[in-house]
Design an enzyme around this catalytic site. Structure first.
Site, PDB file in Angstrom:
ATOM      1  N   HIS A 214       0.799  -1.217   0.000  1.00  0.00           N
ATOM      2  CA  HIS A 214       0.000   0.000   0.000  1.00  0.00           C
ATOM      3  C   HIS A 214       0.834   1.270   0.000  1.00  0.00           C
ATOM      4  O   HIS A 214       0.319   2.347  -0.278  1.00  0.00           O
ATOM      5  CB  HIS A 214      -0.991  -0.007   1.174  1.00  0.00           C
ATOM      6  CG  HIS A 214      -2.176  -0.869   0.896  1.00  0.00           C
ATOM      7  ND1 HIS A 214      -2.075  -2.241   0.817  1.00  0.00           N
ATOM      8  CD2 HIS A 214      -3.469  -0.581   0.634  1.00  0.00           C
ATOM      9  CE1 HIS A 214      -3.267  -2.744   0.539  1.00  0.00           C
ATOM     10  NE2 HIS A 214      -4.133  -1.769   0.422  1.00  0.00           N
ATOM     11  N   SER A 218      -0.072  -1.018  -6.187  1.00  0.00           N
ATOM     12  CA  SER A 218       0.181  -2.146  -7.075  1.00  0.00           C
ATOM     13  C   SER A 218       1.020  -1.706  -8.261  1.00  0.00           C
ATOM     14  O   SER A 218       0.880  -0.585  -8.749  1.00  0.00           O
ATOM     15  CB  SER A 218      -1.139  -2.700  -7.614  1.00  0.00           C
ATOM     16  OG  SER A 218      -1.893  -3.274  -6.589  1.00  0.00           O
ATOM     17  N   LYS A 242     -14.158  -7.063  -9.614  1.00  0.00           N
ATOM     18  CA  LYS A 242     -13.336  -7.904 -10.490  1.00  0.00           C
ATOM     19  C   LYS A 242     -12.769  -9.097  -9.710  1.00  0.00           C
ATOM     20  O   LYS A 242     -12.746 -10.227 -10.208  1.00  0.00           O
ATOM     21  CB  LYS A 242     -12.201  -7.059 -11.067  1.00  0.00           C
ATOM     22  CG  LYS A 242     -11.429  -7.777 -12.158  1.00  0.00           C
ATOM     23  CD  LYS A 242     -10.525  -6.825 -12.907  1.00  0.00           C
ATOM     24  CE  LYS A 242      -9.720  -7.558 -13.946  1.00  0.00           C
ATOM     25  NZ  LYS A 242      -8.962  -6.649 -14.802  1.00  0.00           N
ATOM     26  N   ASP A 243     -12.332  -8.838  -8.467  1.00  0.00           N
ATOM     27  CA  ASP A 243     -11.810  -9.929  -7.640  1.00  0.00           C
ATOM     28  C   ASP A 243     -12.900 -10.953  -7.336  1.00  0.00           C
ATOM     29  O   ASP A 243     -12.649 -12.163  -7.324  1.00  0.00           O
ATOM     30  CB  ASP A 243     -11.226  -9.381  -6.326  1.00  0.00           C
ATOM     31  CG  ASP A 243      -9.825  -8.811  -6.534  1.00  0.00           C
ATOM     32  OD1 ASP A 243      -9.254  -9.006  -7.631  1.00  0.00           O
ATOM     33  OD2 ASP A 243      -9.304  -8.160  -5.604  1.00  0.00           O
ATOM     34  N   GLU A 286       4.385 -34.069  -2.906  1.00  0.00           N
ATOM     35  CA  GLU A 286       3.233 -33.456  -3.555  1.00  0.00           C
ATOM     36  C   GLU A 286       3.718 -32.694  -4.788  1.00  0.00           C
ATOM     37  O   GLU A 286       4.870 -32.261  -4.851  1.00  0.00           O
ATOM     38  CB  GLU A 286       2.553 -32.497  -2.574  1.00  0.00           C
ATOM     39  CG  GLU A 286       1.868 -33.205  -1.417  1.00  0.00           C
ATOM     40  CD  GLU A 286       0.470 -33.667  -1.755  1.00  0.00           C
ATOM     41  OE1 GLU A 286       0.338 -34.752  -2.358  1.00  0.00           O
ATOM     42  OE2 GLU A 286      -0.495 -32.966  -1.448  1.00  0.00           O
TER      43      GLU A 286
END
Lengths: 423, 178
Positions: A214, A218, A242-243, A286
Site C-alpha cells: 500500500h 500495485s 473484479k476480484d 506433492e
C-alpha cells in the site's frame, strides 16, 4: 465511503475512538487508488488471501476431530471421512485447498516475474513474498505428515533427514527435530502444533506484505508509476467486483477437484497406515514440491561437498535466489511487454520449471527416449540457476527496451487520457 | 561543569549500558535453552534405548530385523562366502573406506542399522526374494543406493556405510544393542 456513512452517530462514535472504517476504506475500499489498467493476472493476490482463509476455517474444524498420536492419527482421519458430518467435504476442501494455494501462489509469483513487480521500490514487498512462500512450504509439508499414512511418514523421514547433510551438527539437529531417534510420536505432535501455528504466522506476514504494497500501490501491466489521479480508479467497487468475479471462476475450478477428483493430487499409498519398517517402492512429494525435489536429486558430489549436502544447498538456494532478484535484474524497465528479449527468456524459464517438475515425478534412474532423467534434471537445474545468475544480467546489457507509454492512462485510452486530464 | 566530568559520566553510563545489555543477552540465552532442549528426546524415549536379541534361532544365510530405538536393525547370519567377499574388497574401491573386520565383532554376525544413509529409507534385502543390489547386500529403492555384504555403500547417492550400532555380546548367542 460516502460522507453520509460517516454522519451516522454510531459510526461517528466509533470512528472518533478507533478510526477503523477509514482504515478499511483506505486499505481495500473507495479510498484506495489502484492503477486503472490491472488485468486478470492481478486477481491472484486476493485469491491467495481467500484460500488462506478457507484453509484456516476448514483446518480448525478438522483439528476438532483429529488426534495427533501415532496410534490414532490415521484412524481419526478415517473417522473424519466416514463418520463426522460433512467431514469428507471439509477434509477434501483442506486437502485440495493446499494444491489450490500453490497454484494461485505460483501464478502470483510468475506474474511478478513477468511484469517486474519485484523491482525498486517494491524489493521488500517481494522479499516478504518469498518469506510467505517458504512459510507456506513448511506448513504444507507438516500438514501432509498429519494423516500418518505411508507417504506422510516417509516424506517426514526423507525431508527431516535433509538436515543431516549439515556438517558436524546435522545428526544432532535431526534428533532434535524428531524428539526421538526416528520420526515418531513426538514428531507427529510437534508437527501438528506447528501446522496449527504457521498459518497465523502467514497472516502476520501477509499483513506486512500488504502494508508494503500500500505504500507504493500495485504495479501494473505497463510497469510505470502512477503519475496522478487520472491513472487510478478506486479499489472499491472496481477491483472488489473484479476480484469477486475471479473468485467465482476460481471456485468452479477448486470445487471441481473437491467433488469430482478429490484424490487426484494425492498418492494412493497415503491410505495405508504408516509403517516404519517398510518403505514404499516410490516416494514422491506433492506436485508443488516436484521441481525442488528434482533439483535436490540432480546435484552430484562436487569436490568436498557430498551429493547430499550439495543437493540440499541447491534446493534451498533455488527458492532463496528469488530474494536476490531485485539486485540481479537491474533493467530500469519493469514490464516484459517492453522487454523483447526478457519476455522470451521468461517463457523459457517457465518451461524449465515445468520440466523440473516432470523430472521430479520420475525416478532418477528412469530413462526418457534414451536420455536418463537424472541428466534432464541436471541440465534443467543448471538452466534454472543460469537464468538468474547469467541470463538476466546479460539481458540487462544486451536488450534495448521498447519505448514506454507516457502514462498508465495514456496506455489504455485512445486519446492518451487527454479528456480525463482535462476534466 | 568541565569537559572531564562530562566524559567520565559518559563512560560510566556506557559501562552500565553495556553491562546491562550483556547480562540481558546472557539471561535471554539461558531462558531460551529450555525451549530448545524441550524438543530433544524425552527421558522415557531415552529409556527405551537398549534392545536384547537372542541370535541362536537365526540360521546361516538368514536375516532378521529387530527394532531398536524405533529403528530397524538388520542382523544377518553371514555365510562363509559372504564374509570372504566382504573381506576381499580393496579399501580403495570403497566410497566410505572401512574394513569388514571393524564392522562385525564376530564375522558371522553382521549387525547394522537398516536405514539408508542417504535420506533414511529402509533398504531391501532382508527377505530371500528381495533385490539385494549389485553387491549382494542391500538395495535402497528410494534413490538407488547399493550396499555390499558388509553393509558398506558401493554405488548410488548415499554418502556413508550403513551404521553399526553399539552392541555387546552378553553370552555367546545373545547381544544387547545400545
Amino acid at each position: 465511503m460516502s460522507n453520509r456513512f460517516y454522519e451516522n452517530p454510531v459510526i461517528k462514535w466509533i470512528e472518533y475512538r478507533l478510526p477503523i472504517f477509514h482504515f478499511i476504506d483506505e486499505s481495500v475500499g473507495s479510498g484506495y487508488p489502484t492503477p486503472k489498467n490491472l488485468n486478470y493476472w492481478w486477481n491472484f493476490g486476493s485469491l491467495a488471501g481467500i484460500v488462506l482463509v478457507i484453509m484456516i476455517a476448514s483446518g480448525i474444524v478438522l483439528a476438532m476431530n483429529y488426534t495427533p498420536h501415532v496410534d490414532y492419527a490415521f484412524e481419526s482421519v478415517e473417522r473424519i471421512m466416514r463418520d463426522v458430518n460433512y467431514g469428507w467435504l471439509i477434509r477434501y476442501i483442506h486437502m485440495n485447498g493446499g494444491s489450490m494455494f500453490f497454484i494461485v501462489i505460483y501464478i502470483h509469483i510468475f506474474r511478478g516475474l513477468y511484469y517486474g513487480s519485484f523491482k525498486e521500490p517494491r524489493e521488500l514487498l517481494w522479499i516478504l513474498g518469498v518469506l510467505i512462500l517458504l512459510t507456506m512450504m513448511a506448513t504444507a509439508f507438516m500438514g501432509y505428515v498429519l494423516p500418518w499414512g505411508q507417504q506422510s511418514f516417509w516424506a517426514a523421514t526423507v525431508i527431516t533427514n535433509l538436515f543431516s547433510a549439515i556438517p558436524v551438527i546435522g545428526e544432532a539437529i535431526v534428533t532434535w527435530l524428531w524428539g526421538g531417534f526416528t520420526v515418531g510420536n513426538p514428531t507427529l505432535n510437534r508437527f501438528f502444533a506447528f501446522h496449527y501455528l504457521l498459518p497465523f504466522v502467514l497472516i502476520g506476514l501477509v499483513f506486512v506484505h500488504l502494508w508494503a504494497l500500500h505504500v507504493h500501490k500495485s504495479n501494473n501491466p505497463v510497469g510505470i508509476d502512477i503519475k496522478g489521479p487520472q491513472d487510478t480508479i478506486p479499489f472499491h467497487p472496481y477491483y472488489t467486483m473484479k476480484d469477486l468475479f475471479g473468485l467465482g471462476v476460481f471456485m468452479v475450478f477448486f470445487m471441481f477437484f473437491v467433488f469430482f477428483a478429490p484424490n487426484i493430487f494425492g498418492e494412493p499409498d497415503n491410505y495405508i497406515k504408516a509403517n516404519p519398517l517398510v518403505t514404499p517402492a516410490h516416494i514422491v512429494p506433492e506436485w508443488y514440491f516436484l521441481p525442488s525435489y528434482a533439483i535436490l536429486r540432480a546435484v552430484p558430489e562436487i569436490g568436498f561437498i557430498s551429493a547430499k549436502l550439495g543437493g540440499v544447498i541447491a534446493m534451498f538456494g533455488s527458492t532463496l535466489i528469488l530474494m536476490l532478484l531485485p539486485w540481479l535484474d537491474r533493467s530500469p524497465v519493469r514490464s516484459a511487454r517492453f522487454r523483447p528479449i526478457y519476455k522470451q527468456f521468461f517463457w523459457v524459464f517457465v518451461v524449465d520449471c515445468i520440466i523440473l517438475g516432470w523430472v521430479g515425478a520420475n525416478t532418477p534412474d528412469a530413462v526418457f527416449h534414451g536420455v536418463p532423467f537424472l541428466w534432464i534434471g541436471r541440465v534443467a537445474t543448471v538452466y534454472y540457476f543460469a537464468h538468474f545468475l547469467v541470463l538476466i544480467p546479460l539481458i540487462n546489457i544486451l536488450e534495448k527496451p521498447k519505448p514506454l507509454p507516457d502514462s498508465i492512462s495514456a496506455s489504455v485510452t485512445e486519446d492518451g487520457g487527454a479528456t480525463e486530464a482535462a476534466e | 561543569m568541565t569537559d572531564t566530568v562530562d566524559t567520565d559520566d559518559k563512560t560510566r553510563r556506557d559501562f552500565l549500558l553495556l553491562s546491562t545489555m550483556a547480562v540481558g543477552a546472557v539471561g535471554s540465552g539461558l531462558a531460551a535453552w529450555p525451549f530448545i532442549d524441550v524438543m530433544n528426546p524425552a527421558a522415557d524415549t531415552l529409556a527405551l534405548s537398549t534392545t536384547e536379541v537372542d541370535l541362536a534361532p537365526i540360521e546361516e544365510g538368514m536375516s532378521i530385523t529387530v527394532v531398536w530405538r524405533g529403528k530397524p536393525v538388520f542382523i544377518r547370519h553371514r555365510t562363509t562366502a559372504e564374509i570372504k567377499e566382504a573381506g576381499a574388497v580393496p579399501l580403495d574401491d570403497l566410497i566410505d573406506p572401512e574394513a569388514d573386520k571393524g564392522r562385525a565383532q564376530k564375522p558371522q554376525w553382521l549387525i547394522i542399522v537398516g536405514i539408508c544413509t542417504h535420506l533414511g529409507c529402509i533398504p531391501l534385502g532382508q527377505k530371500s526374494n528381495d533385490p539385494k543390489g549389485e553387491f549382494g547386500g542391500w538395495f535402497c529403492p528410494c534413490h538407488g543406493s547399493h550396499y555390499d555384504t558388509s553393509g558398506r555403500i558401493r554405488k548410488g547417492p548415499a554418502p556413508k556405510n550403513l551404521v553399526v550400532p553399539a552392541y555387546q555380546y552378553l553370552t555367546d548367542t545373545t547381544i544387547r544393542i545400545g
